[in-house]
Design a protein around this motif. Structure first.
Motif, PDB file in Angstrom:
ATOM      1  N   TYR A  53       4.491 -15.396   3.645  1.00  0.00           N
ATOM      2  CA  TYR A  53       4.713 -14.258   4.534  1.00  0.00           C
ATOM      3  C   TYR A  53       3.573 -14.108   5.525  1.00  0.00           C
ATOM      4  O   TYR A  53       2.448 -14.546   5.281  1.00  0.00           O
ATOM      5  N   GLY A  54       3.896 -13.477   6.634  1.00  0.00           N
ATOM      6  CA  GLY A  54       2.903 -13.238   7.666  1.00  0.00           C
ATOM      7  C   GLY A  54       2.199 -11.905   7.471  1.00  0.00           C
ATOM      8  O   GLY A  54       2.506 -11.133   6.555  1.00  0.00           O
ATOM      9  N   ILE A  55       1.243 -11.633   8.357  1.00  0.00           N
ATOM     10  CA  ILE A  55       0.467 -10.402   8.285  1.00  0.00           C
ATOM     11  C   ILE A  55       0.182  -9.908   9.696  1.00  0.00           C
ATOM     12  O   ILE A  55       0.005 -10.706  10.620  1.00  0.00           O
ATOM     13  N   ARG A  56       0.158  -8.601   9.841  1.00  0.00           N
ATOM     14  CA  ARG A  56      -0.143  -7.966  11.123  1.00  0.00           C
ATOM     15  C   ARG A  56      -1.453  -7.201  11.001  1.00  0.00           C
ATOM     16  O   ARG A  56      -1.655  -6.499  10.009  1.00  0.00           O
ATOM     17  N   LEU A 107      -0.105 -14.806  11.614  1.00  0.00           N
ATOM     18  CA  LEU A 107      -0.136 -13.477  12.205  1.00  0.00           C
ATOM     19  C   LEU A 107       1.130 -13.211  13.006  1.00  0.00           C
ATOM     20  O   LEU A 107       1.567 -14.049  13.805  1.00  0.00           O
ATOM     21  N   ASN A 108       1.722 -12.021  12.754  1.00  0.00           N
ATOM     22  CA  ASN A 108       2.872 -11.545  13.534  1.00  0.00           C
ATOM     23  C   ASN A 108       4.034 -12.537  13.534  1.00  0.00           C
ATOM     24  O   ASN A 108       4.509 -12.967  14.582  1.00  0.00           O
ATOM     25  N   ILE A 109       4.496 -12.858  12.323  1.00  0.00           N
ATOM     26  CA  ILE A 109       5.596 -13.824  12.188  1.00  0.00           C
ATOM     27  C   ILE A 109       6.956 -13.125  12.218  1.00  0.00           C
ATOM     28  O   ILE A 109       7.827 -13.460  13.013  1.00  0.00           O
ATOM     29  N   ASP A 110       7.136 -12.135  11.342  1.00  0.00           N
ATOM     30  CA  ASP A 110       8.420 -11.448  11.235  1.00  0.00           C
ATOM     31  C   ASP A 110       8.148  -9.999  10.850  1.00  0.00           C
ATOM     32  O   ASP A 110       7.639  -9.715   9.764  1.00  0.00           O
ATOM     33  N   GLU A 111       8.485  -9.079  11.729  1.00  0.00           N
ATOM     34  CA  GLU A 111       8.184  -7.667  11.498  1.00  0.00           C
ATOM     35  C   GLU A 111       8.854  -7.133  10.232  1.00  0.00           C
ATOM     36  O   GLU A 111       8.350  -6.213   9.594  1.00  0.00           O
ATOM     37  N   SER A 112       9.993  -7.704   9.852  1.00  0.00           N
ATOM     38  CA  SER A 112      10.718  -7.206   8.683  1.00  0.00           C
ATOM     39  C   SER A 112      10.076  -7.607   7.361  1.00  0.00           C
ATOM     40  O   SER A 112      10.316  -6.972   6.336  1.00  0.00           O
ATOM     41  N   MET A 117      -2.319  -5.244   7.729  1.00  0.00           N
ATOM     42  CA  MET A 117      -3.726  -5.135   7.357  1.00  0.00           C
ATOM     43  C   MET A 117      -4.441  -4.238   8.353  1.00  0.00           C
ATOM     44  O   MET A 117      -4.301  -4.401   9.562  1.00  0.00           O
ATOM     45  N   THR A 118      -5.190  -3.269   7.830  1.00  0.00           N
ATOM     46  CA  THR A 118      -5.956  -2.351   8.664  1.00  0.00           C
ATOM     47  C   THR A 118      -7.445  -2.578   8.436  1.00  0.00           C
ATOM     48  O   THR A 118      -7.902  -2.605   7.294  1.00  0.00           O
ATOM     49  N   ILE A 119      -8.185  -2.772   9.523  1.00  0.00           N
ATOM     50  CA  ILE A 119      -9.640  -2.846   9.472  1.00  0.00           C
ATOM     51  C   ILE A 119     -10.189  -1.628  10.208  1.00  0.00           C
ATOM     52  O   ILE A 119      -9.968  -1.477  11.417  1.00  0.00           O
ATOM     53  N   ASN A 120     -10.876  -0.757   9.479  1.00  0.00           N
ATOM     54  CA  ASN A 120     -11.538   0.391  10.083  1.00  0.00           C
ATOM     55  C   ASN A 120     -13.040   0.107  10.168  1.00  0.00           C
ATOM     56  O   ASN A 120     -13.689  -0.111   9.151  1.00  0.00           O
ATOM     57  N   ILE A 121     -13.554   0.096  11.393  1.00  0.00           N
ATOM     58  CA  ILE A 121     -14.986  -0.152  11.597  1.00  0.00           C
ATOM     59  C   ILE A 121     -15.748   1.134  11.284  1.00  0.00           C
ATOM     60  O   ILE A 121     -15.606   2.130  11.996  1.00  0.00           O
ATOM     61  N   GLN A 122     -16.555   1.119  10.229  1.00  0.00           N
ATOM     62  CA  GLN A 122     -17.320   2.293   9.835  1.00  0.00           C
ATOM     63  C   GLN A 122     -18.757   2.240  10.346  1.00  0.00           C
ATOM     64  O   GLN A 122     -19.340   3.264  10.684  1.00  0.00           O
ATOM     65  N   TYR A 145      -0.927  -2.934   3.513  1.00  0.00           N
ATOM     66  CA  TYR A 145       0.340  -2.261   3.267  1.00  0.00           C
ATOM     67  C   TYR A 145       1.460  -3.302   3.274  1.00  0.00           C
ATOM     68  O   TYR A 145       1.398  -4.277   4.032  1.00  0.00           O
ATOM     69  N   ASP A 146       2.483  -3.073   2.452  1.00  0.00           N
ATOM     70  CA  ASP A 146       3.636  -3.959   2.526  1.00  0.00           C
ATOM     71  C   ASP A 146       4.529  -3.512   3.675  1.00  0.00           C
ATOM     72  O   ASP A 146       4.215  -2.566   4.404  1.00  0.00           O
ATOM     73  N   ARG A 147       5.640  -4.175   3.855  1.00  0.00           N
ATOM     74  CA  ARG A 147       6.503  -3.890   4.999  1.00  0.00           C
ATOM     75  C   ARG A 147       7.107  -2.493   4.948  1.00  0.00           C
ATOM     76  O   ARG A 147       7.584  -1.970   5.953  1.00  0.00           O
TER      77      ARG A 147
END
Length: 320
Positions: A53-56, A107-112, A117-122, A145-147
């Motif tokens: 699976y891909g990741i955003r 990265l960004n293969i299939d939106e469904s 993945m969230t990166i928060n710069i602290q 997070y999953d889809r």
């Protein structure tokens, strides 16, 4: 005569005071410097090319202070004003994607089906301490997070620090320190753990908490179960239903599947099912034929998954 001297000195003092107060204060300008951000270290190539699976990726700047220089204990007249090139958010967004692509993440293969993945710069700053030198500090908070926007990898902190000896005037060493700190923060991320969510395991017990959502992205949905239901006499109707004692999986109504001898192979598509909760779920098989007493049997789903089979025979009893 004395009176004249007094008047003279009075006028002189007033003139000196007047000159002193009329002089404008000119602040000493602070030296400026530019921190050129760059990705100074790359990870091993193609480590995760076999992921299913891909990741955003989404990057946010959550720093309490946007100042690149956090602490400085050199002479106050030498305290520099540091700016970055490019800005921190643009740099982290672009370079983290480059870093992940190098490792083989899709990265960004299939939106469904893509995970998020969230990166928060602290933190993303540099400090100078006399006798120590320049120290870069980077802190990134990671979430996956999953889809369905369910948090599967909770807020985890990745931190990088790097110290470079030098004087307060060697601002190029501030660049080196913060770039090395950023590289250390990226390396501190548990990429193996992230890749785990993007890979369909060969066996369900290796992804014990992955829920069946009907998208075919769990090992459970790829586990083929052999069904064989027979009866004496043959020709009895066979129905199945899910009986659950966990709130994650709902009970179902009876579903007619065929007549005996009934044989098929199929995978489970039971929403909410995981390997861990499968022990609290049963499959009830009903066999009925006109003129005979209806019979039912229940099979524990965990055992069925491990054995990859549900097999039984009903010896039907005539109604009196």
């Amino acid at each position: 005569m004395k009176k004249n001297y007094f008047i003279f000195f009075t006028i002189l003092i007033l003139s000196l005071c007047s000159c002193g107060t009329s002089k404008k204060y000119v602040p000493i300008s602070q030296p400026k410097g530019t921190v050129n951000l760059s990705l100074v270290e790359l990870p091993p190539s193609n480590k995760y090319v076999s992921l299913d699976y891909g990741i955003r990726l989404n990057v946010s700047d959550k720093r309490a202070s946007k100042n690149m220089l956090k602490q400085f204990d050199g002479l106050i007249t030498e305290k520099p004003q540091l700016t970055t090139n490019p800005d921190v958010l643009s740099f982290v967004s672009e370079s983290s994607r480059q870093y992940m692509r190098t490792m083989g993440f899709k990265l960004n293969i299939d939106e469904s089906t893509d995970y998020n993945m969230t990166i928060n710069i602290q933190e993303f700053n540099v400090s100078y301490l006399s006798g120590v030198g320049w120290t870069g500090t980077v802190q990134l908070n990671i979430e996956i997070y999953d889809r369905n926007r369910t948090l599967v990898y909770p807020n985890v902190v990745a931190t990088g620090r790097s110290g470079i000896a030098g004087t307060s005037k060697e601002k190029e060493k501030a660049t080196t320190a913060v770039n090395k700190a950023y590289a250390s923060a990226l390396a501190d991320i548990d990429w193996d753990r992230i890749a785990y969510f993007l890979k369909k395991s060969d066996t369900p017990n290796l992804e014990a908490n992955k829920r069946v959502e009907g998208q075919g992205d769990t090992s459970l949905e790829s586990t083929i179960i052999r069904w064989y239901v027979d009866s004496t006499p043959k020709g009895a109707d066979v129905s199945t239903r899910v009986v659950s004692s966990t709130p994650d999986v709902k009970n179902t109504n009876q579903n007619y599947v065929g007549t005996t001898p009934y044989e098929t192979t199929e995978a489970f598509d039971i929403r909410g099912l995981t390997f861990n909760n499968s022990g609290d779920v049963q499959i009830e098989v009903t066999c009925e034929k006109a003129g005979y007493i209806t019979q039912k049997k229940r099979f524990n789903l965990r055992q069925a998954i491990e054995q990859k089979e549900i097999s039984t025979k009903f010896n039907l009893i005539k109604e009196e």
